[in-house]
Write a protein that holds these residues in place. Structure first.
Motif: not given
Ligand SMILES: [Zn+2]
Length: 40
Positions: A27, A30, A32
């Motif tokens: 992602c 963020c 992640e």
């Molecule tokens: Zn995210």
């Protein structure tokens, strides 16, 4: 999550889960990451 890449068992030095594949998703908002192991 965006598909980022995959790791497969290309040679005998790096075999994942009996010739399985690892799919990597990330992602970018963020940072992640998520990895999914798929074995056959
Ligand atoms: Zn995210």
């Amino acid at each position: 999550m965006t598909f980022y890449g995959q790791l497969d068992s290309i040679n005998d030095d790096f075999i994942i889960g009996d010739c399985g594949m690892i799919y990597v998703f990330v992602c970018f908002e963020c940072l992640e990451t998520k990895s999914v192991l798929q074995s056959y």
